[in-house]
Design an enzyme around this catalytic site. Structure first.
Site, PDB file in Angstrom:
ATOM      1  N   GLU A  27       0.864  -1.177   0.000  1.00 38.98           N
ATOM      2  CA  GLU A  27       0.000   0.000   0.000  1.00 38.98           C
ATOM      3  C   GLU A  27       0.901   1.228   0.000  1.00 38.98           C
ATOM      4  OE1 GLU A  27      -2.929   0.442   3.152  1.00 38.98           O
ATOM      5  OE2 GLU A  27      -3.507   2.426   2.397  1.00 38.98           O
TER       6      GLU A  27
ATOM      7  N   ASN B 147      -4.212   5.130  -2.344  1.00 41.32           N
ATOM      8  CA  ASN B 147      -5.405   5.723  -1.700  1.00 41.32           C
ATOM      9  C   ASN B 147      -5.909   6.919  -2.508  1.00 41.32           C
ATOM     10  OD1 ASN B 147      -5.657   4.349   1.083  1.00 41.32           O
ATOM     11  ND2 ASN B 147      -3.469   4.833   0.903  1.00 41.32           N
TER      12      ASN B 147
ATOM     13  N   GLU C 158      -6.513  -5.127   8.055  1.00 34.93           N
ATOM     14  CA  GLU C 158      -5.437  -4.177   8.353  1.00 34.93           C
ATOM     15  C   GLU C 158      -5.086  -4.198   9.841  1.00 34.93           C
ATOM     16  OE1 GLU C 158      -6.137  -0.340   5.646  1.00 34.93           O
ATOM     17  OE2 GLU C 158      -7.643  -0.564   7.203  1.00 34.93           O
TER      18      GLU C 158
HETATM   19  P1  C2E Z   1      -5.163   4.034   5.705  1.00 37.21           P
HETATM   20  O1  C2E Z   1      -5.447   4.063   4.269  1.00 37.21           O
HETATM   21  O2  C2E Z   1      -6.071   3.218   6.556  1.00 37.21           O
HETATM   22  O3  C2E Z   1      -3.671   3.549   5.828  1.00 37.21           O
HETATM   23  C1  C2E Z   1      -3.244   2.716   6.770  1.00 37.21           C
HETATM   24  C2  C2E Z   1      -2.709   3.447   7.925  1.00 37.21           C
HETATM   25  O4  C2E Z   1      -2.553   2.538   9.014  1.00 37.21           O
HETATM   26  C3  C2E Z   1      -1.292   3.990   7.677  1.00 37.21           C
HETATM   27  O5  C2E Z   1      -1.129   5.178   8.426  1.00 37.21           O
HETATM   28  C4  C2E Z   1      -0.431   2.928   8.255  1.00 37.21           C
HETATM   29  O6  C2E Z   1       0.854   3.382   8.620  1.00 37.21           O
HETATM   30  C5  C2E Z   1      -1.230   2.515   9.447  1.00 37.21           C
HETATM   31  N1  C2E Z   1      -0.911   1.144   9.871  1.00 37.21           N
HETATM   32  C6  C2E Z   1      -0.579   0.073   9.092  1.00 37.21           C
HETATM   33  N2  C2E Z   1      -0.403  -0.997   9.852  1.00 37.21           N
HETATM   34  C7  C2E Z   1      -0.632  -0.638  11.132  1.00 37.21           C
HETATM   35  C8  C2E Z   1      -0.596  -1.359  12.375  1.00 37.21           C
HETATM   36  O7  C2E Z   1      -0.306  -2.538  12.453  1.00 37.21           O
HETATM   37  N3  C2E Z   1      -0.915  -0.632  13.491  1.00 37.21           N
HETATM   38  C9  C2E Z   1      -1.203   0.678  13.441  1.00 37.21           C
HETATM   39  N4  C2E Z   1      -1.495   1.333  14.563  1.00 37.21           N
HETATM   40  N5  C2E Z   1      -1.263   1.365  12.276  1.00 37.21           N
HETATM   41  C10 C2E Z   1      -0.954   0.714  11.134  1.00 37.21           C
HETATM   42  P2  C2E Z   1      -0.618   6.474   7.766  1.00 37.21           P
HETATM   43  O8  C2E Z   1       0.461   6.176   6.792  1.00 37.21           O
HETATM   44  O9  C2E Z   1      -0.346   7.440   8.857  1.00 37.21           O
HETATM   45  O10 C2E Z   1      -1.868   6.957   6.946  1.00 37.21           O
HETATM   46  C11 C2E Z   1      -2.993   7.380   7.582  1.00 37.21           C
HETATM   47  C12 C2E Z   1      -4.094   7.619   6.615  1.00 37.21           C
HETATM   48  O11 C2E Z   1      -3.776   8.694   5.740  1.00 37.21           O
HETATM   49  C13 C2E Z   1      -4.369   6.472   5.687  1.00 37.21           C
HETATM   50  O12 C2E Z   1      -5.102   5.504   6.311  1.00 37.21           O
HETATM   51  C14 C2E Z   1      -5.080   7.133   4.574  1.00 37.21           C
HETATM   52  O13 C2E Z   1      -6.439   7.324   4.913  1.00 37.21           O
HETATM   53  C15 C2E Z   1      -4.408   8.469   4.526  1.00 37.21           C
HETATM   54  N6  C2E Z   1      -3.429   8.439   3.452  1.00 37.21           N
HETATM   55  C16 C2E Z   1      -2.159   8.006   3.507  1.00 37.21           C
HETATM   56  N7  C2E Z   1      -1.590   8.127   2.294  1.00 37.21           N
HETATM   57  C17 C2E Z   1      -2.505   8.643   1.470  1.00 37.21           C
HETATM   58  C18 C2E Z   1      -2.508   9.002   0.069  1.00 37.21           C
HETATM   59  O14 C2E Z   1      -1.525   8.833  -0.652  1.00 37.21           O
HETATM   60  N8  C2E Z   1      -3.650   9.518  -0.446  1.00 37.21           N
HETATM   61  C19 C2E Z   1      -4.764   9.680   0.320  1.00 37.21           C
HETATM   62  N9  C2E Z   1      -5.837  10.182  -0.245  1.00 37.21           N
HETATM   63  N10 C2E Z   1      -4.798   9.339   1.620  1.00 37.21           N
HETATM   64  C20 C2E Z   1      -3.683   8.826   2.198  1.00 37.21           C
HETATM   65 CA    CA Z   2      -5.740   2.752   2.718  1.00 34.65          CA
HETATM   66 CA    CA Z   3      -7.372   1.563   5.856  1.00 31.59          CA
END
Ligand code: C2E
Ligand code: CA
Ligand code: CA
Length: 672
Positions: free
Chosen positions: A453, A508, A627
């Site tokens: 991802e 995403n 996830e």
């Molecule tokens: P998401 O799409 O649900 O992405 C997964 C988030 O969960 C990611 O946080 C990831 O680092 C985190 N995660 C993965 N595995 C675990 C785990 O085992 N435990 C915990 N506590 N967290 C885990 P991240 O990278 O901070 O991203 C947060 C959100 O930001 C994403 O949630 C997504 O909604 C948004 N996002 C990130 N990148 C993009 C992007 O390129 N475009 C858009 N539109 N949204 C993005």
């Molecule tokens: Ca996602």
């Molecule tokens: Ca997600």
């Protein structure tokens, strides 16, 4: 035989003439405005009439003082003038007193009766004096009668009947009397006065007619003005009213804030310290779009009308509700409430709007989030208070749906930070500052990497590393997200090109990326230009991205799907989680949100939710990824529940592109 109809016509004509004549002498009882105007005019003119009458009569009495008997020069004129003086002062006293039309009418009728009586008495007195004086005194009598009657008729101009009667009572006997004297001078005077009389009657009739018309047109003008005022009031009311709910609209709401703010400002000196003179509440129905999408706009309208009704019922004196547009409502309070009291009030409101909406055969359940902002000092910038309430609502939507949130210092710093991020984003060199991290998605039991991802990362020179949840939300509030998505997608695909052919990349998409055909086309163009086969690309969308315009969003997804790109529904289970989506969207995969995983070891309900989603995916032939897998125990339970594909810190944290490549090549070597 023919004489009878002719006779009848004559009678009819005579009757009409009598009626017309009677009308000439009557007071117009059916026209209150004319009565008031006549009475007003007479109240200034009649005192003048009495003044003329008294002074002229006193002068005549004086010239006859030695020639006529005492009762004719002192007692009779004294009694008459005394009466006139009493009436003069009476008219002057009542001149500025407000009375009803009936009183005015009574005054006019009394004047109409008094004029002939006084006319007869004064005329008789004048004729009587004539016999006592010499030629000069007799000429004085003639002069007195002629001049006084003309003066009095002018004063009675506005009471046509009285003026006509006076003319008839004085001038006709005058003409006859002086014609019979045999004196040529008096005879010519009589003839002269008769001519003046004719001219005066003509002037009188014309003047009275014009006066009546003027009053009539004033009344019409006033009625027209009143109608214009009524229409403009009605227009103002409608321009400030929301026709669907019957509540005031956004314009009225903003105007009300302004007027409350200026009132609060002027009261600020006497307000106790710490009190909250103005509270703005913004109410937003959660996922209301889904109601429109699932049941149609007319059902949506009925829900909104019902919300309006509930708010109106809830509205007590100090509370002002309005519909601000769509499913957003506003609330204004002018009460000194503590934070706890305001929260309690907000909760009551949320519960009220959570009650089921019974619409015929259909029962809908909705929640509403509320954002409050309370001012505890003078409100210098009402728009700032509105923005704070908006921020509290935004916070409620993100973190406490269906609950009230009061704007606090924490929100204030958050709002400031968001402002900073928005500004920094606007000026950022996105090409250089944005990077992409990759988190592996693995398949059990052998933990093989299926894909990654792509997760956005932004490092700003002043703000440092800004979490994607923050800057993506900020970018979404402005149109900046479209550029952000383009840069990120290009970078993600450039990395993915380096991977083996069977490893896919999951990207995403935000609501705006699929919110317009143009934005989606830009995404499609980047995919086509990337050199990565579309079947190796997956697009993740959340339910919130679909809420703003479901039809447009699903159309955009269809366009991407036609390219061969796969579609995954992200964070499943956190939003509306309606099966409608799963059925109506061209989905390939569901990603179970990590909130179900964090306590899955101890939470039986979480386990059954995950199990039912896994079963749903199997039935609908959809791929399923869970996830947030962080430890072995969670993975064991998830595996037992039927989950085969997983993502989480246990299998790998988000990593740089090179690290992802290294991981993939290690796996290839191990497999070999
Ligand atoms: P998401 O799409 O649900 O992405 C997964 C988030 O969960 C990611 O946080 C990831 O680092 C985190 N995660 C993965 N595995 C675990 C785990 O085992 N435990 C915990 N506590 N967290 C885990 P991240 O990278 O901070 O991203 C947060 C959100 O930001 C994403 O949630 C997504 O909604 C948004 N996002 C990130 N990148 C993009 C992007 O390129 N475009 C858009 N539109 N949204 C993005
Ligand atoms: Ca996602
Ligand atoms: Ca997600």
């Amino acid at each position: 035989m023919t004489s009878r109809p002719v006779h009848r016509a004559w009678i009819l004509r005579c009757r009409r003439a009598v009626e017309r004549c009677a009308r000439l002498f009557a007071v117009p009882a059916e026209n209150p405005e004319l009565i008031r105007s006549q009475s007003a005019a007479l109240s200034t003119q009649i005192p003048l009439l009495y003044f003329i009458l008294v002074t002229n009569s006193v002068a005549l009495a004086l010239t006859h003082l030695h020639s006529a008997p005492m009762w004719m020069t002192v007692w009779a004129p004294g009694a008459l003038c005394g009466f006139c003086i009493v009436r003069l002062f009476w008219w002057r006293r009542i001149r500025n007193v407000e009375v009803d039309t009936a009183t005015h009418l009574r005054r006019l009728r009394l004047t109409l009766r008094l004029v002939p009586v006084l006319g007869v008495l004064f005329t008789a007195w004048g004729f009587n004096l004539y016999q006592y004086g010499d030629a000069y005194a007799q000429a004085h009598v003639a002069f007195y009668m002629a001049i006084t009657v003309i003066g009095c008729i002018f004063c009675l101009m506005h009471l046509r009947g009285a003026a006509l009667m006076l003319a008839a009572i004085v001038i006709l006997p005058f003409a006859v009397f002086f014609s019979l004297t045999g004196n040529l001078v008096f005879m010519l005077m009589a003839a002269n006065l008769l001519l003046v009389w004719v001219a005066m009657i003509f002037v009188l009739l014309v003047h009275y007619r014009d006066f009546a018309r003027l009053v009539e047109s004033t009344v019409t003008l006033r009625l027209r003005q009143a109608e214009t005022q009524r229409l403009s009031d009605e227009n103002f009311r409608l321009a400030n009213l929301d026709s669907l709910t019957g509540l005031p609209n956004r314009r009225a709401f903003l105007a009300h804030i302004d007027s409350m703010a200026s009132a609060a400002d002027s009261n600020s000196a006497i307000r106790p310290k710490g009190a909250s003179p103005i509270v703005i509440g913004l109410i937003d129905l959660d996922d209301f779009k889904l109601v429109n999408d699932a049941y149609g706009h007319s059902t949506g309208d009925r829900v909104l009308a019902e919300v309006g009704r509930r708010l109106l019922d809830f509205s007590t004196n100090p509370v002002f509700f309005a519909r601000l547009g769509g499913d957003e409502f506003g609330m204004l309070l002018r009460e000194n409430l503590s934070t706890d009291e305001l929260m309690a009030r907000g909760r009551v409101l949320c519960r009220l709007l959570q009650q089921p909406y019974e619409l015929g055969d259909l029962t809908l359940r909705l929640t509403a989030s509320v954002g409050f902002a309370a001012s505890d000092g003078p409100v210098e910038r009402p728009e700032l208070l509105f923005e704070q309430a908006d921020h509290a609502l935004y916070y409620a939507k993100q973190n406490a749906r269906g609950e009230p949130v009061i704007f606090s210092h924490t929100h204030e710093s958050e709002r400031r930070r968001m402002g900073l991020i928005e500004q920094a984003l606007a000026h950022a060199d996105l090409e250089h500052e944005l990077t992409v991290a990759f988190q592996p998605i693995v398949e059990l039991p052998n933990h093989r990497i299926l894909g990654f991802e792509a997760l956005a990362r932004w490092t700003h020179e002043r703000l440092g590393e800004v979490p994607p949840a923050e800057f993506i939300a900020c970018a979404e509030r402005s149109n900046r997200i479209l550029v952000v998505s383009e840069v990120l997608l290009k970078k993600a695909l450039a990395e993915a090109r380096r991977w083996p052919d069977d490893t896919w990349v999951s990207f995403n998409l935000s609501a705006r990326d699929i919110g317009s055909p143009e934005a989606t086309q830009r995404i499609a163009d980047i995919v086509l230009a990337s050199g990565v086969p579309p079947h190796r690309i997956e697009m993740e969308i959340t339910e919130t991205a679909l809420v703003s315009d479901f039809d447009l969003a699903s159309e955009s997804l269809r366009l991407l799907k036609q390219l061969g790109v796969r579609i995954a529904l992200d964070d499943f289970g956190t939003g509306f989680s309606s099966l409608t989506y799963v059925h109506r969207l061209p989905l390939d995969k569901i990603k179970i949100d990590r909130s179900f995983v964090s306590d899955i070891v101890h939470n039986a309900t979480g386990q059954s939710v995950v199990k039912s989603i896994v079963d749903l995916c199997r039935n609908l032939d959809l791929d399923c990824v869970v996830e947030g897998a962080e430890d072995e125990e969670q993975v064991r339970i998830l595996h037992e529940l039927g989950c085969r594909k997983m993502q989480g810190y246990l299998f790998g944290k988000p990593m740089a592109g090179d690290a992802a490549c290294a991981l993939l090549s290690r796996e290839t070597i191990q497999a070999a």
